[in-house]
Design a protein around this motif. Sequence first.
Motif, mmCIF file in Angstrom:
data_model
loop_
_atom_site.group_PDB
_atom_site.id
_atom_site.type_symbol
_atom_site.label_atom_id
_atom_site.label_comp_id
_atom_site.label_asym_id
_atom_site.label_seq_id
_atom_site.Cartn_x
_atom_site.Cartn_y
_atom_site.Cartn_z
ATOM 1 N N LEU A 110 36.234 38.245 34.853
ATOM 2 C CA LEU A 110 37.019 38.108 36.079
ATOM 3 C C LEU A 110 36.896 39.342 36.961
ATOM 4 O O LEU A 110 36.881 39.232 38.192
ATOM 5 N N LEU A 111 36.796 40.517 36.353
ATOM 6 C CA LEU A 111 36.627 41.730 37.154
ATOM 7 C C LEU A 111 35.266 41.729 37.837
ATOM 8 O O LEU A 111 35.148 42.119 39.007
ATOM 9 N N HIS A 112 34.232 41.276 37.140
ATOM 10 C CA HIS A 112 32.908 41.173 37.758
ATOM 11 C C HIS A 112 32.954 40.201 38.946
ATOM 12 O O HIS A 112 32.357 40.467 40.001
ATOM 13 N N GLU A 113 33.638 39.079 38.775
ATOM 14 C CA GLU A 113 33.746 38.109 39.869
ATOM 15 C C GLU A 113 34.480 38.708 41.060
ATOM 16 O O GLU A 113 34.091 38.498 42.211
ATOM 17 N N GLU A 114 35.545 39.450 40.778
ATOM 18 C CA GLU A 114 36.305 40.110 41.851
ATOM 19 C C GLU A 114 35.418 41.101 42.596
ATOM 20 O O GLU A 114 35.389 41.124 43.830
ATOM 21 N N ASN A 115 34.678 41.921 41.864
ATOM 22 C CA ASN A 115 33.816 42.921 42.490
ATOM 23 C C ASN A 115 32.710 42.266 43.302
ATOM 24 O O ASN A 115 32.380 42.720 44.406
ATOM 25 N N GLU A 116 32.141 41.196 42.756
ATOM 26 C CA GLU A 116 31.051 40.525 43.464
ATOM 27 C C GLU A 116 31.540 39.913 44.772
ATOM 28 O O GLU A 116 30.857 39.996 45.802
ATOM 29 N N ALA A 117 32.720 39.312 44.756
ATOM 30 C CA ALA A 117 33.261 38.710 45.980
ATOM 31 C C ALA A 117 33.508 39.778 47.049
ATOM 32 O O ALA A 117 33.194 39.575 48.233
#
Length: 247
Positions: A110-117
Amino acid sequence: MCGARLPAAERGRPPAYCSRSCQAKAYRRRKKERAAPAVVPKGAAAPATVTPAAAGRRREIAEAVWRIAAGRGLESASMREIAAEAGVSLRVVQYAFGSKHRLLVEALRLLHEENEARARARVARLPDPTDPRAMLRTVLGEFLPLDAQRRMALRVFVAYYVRSLTDPALAEVFLHSEQPLEELVAALIRQAGPDGGLESGLDPWREADLLVSGVTGLGLDVLHGRRTMAEVWRTVDYHLDRILGPA
């Protein structure tokens, strides 16, 4: 329940259990089955039927993991501590994720998804997204503590790295063989090409490897107060000038 012969019915419905002891065992089994957490196999994706409310609760629990990891390290992230930080019961955390390993993996995802967005949004705001220097600066800046969110993310990644040194199961997830950031930086360097400013004789992959590892280390120095962001950007621009030629 036990396979014994049921007694004959004296009146009303026929008995479902051979004795009160058998009835109590059946009750305890049903209670245990209702209370058992939904265990997700290691490495499996999150269930596809998660409701919006459940997804929001999982997100809140993941954010609690981030706060604990950034503030105290993952060694302090017990299931009970995470539940307290998220403001939910331990049973809720267990039901949502099944195991601590699964919780740590999902929180990282979820942190990777947040950073990517967030990174995609910043790239979309570039005046000229075809400018390799501007793109490289933006991409490399995602691993620098330029704001509260990136500062927190960097601290969380450090906590995961430390934990992966003693947790082989987590290391399999965190230290995978893929290098997407290095591949992206190398592709941006190649895009500059001989006519776009790329200095001849340079290996884009080696330069990307050096840039990514260097920026990560410089970001940690900023967290420790050993360098300022102005100093870091001067170093980054120095290497971009060396690779792409003067701005």
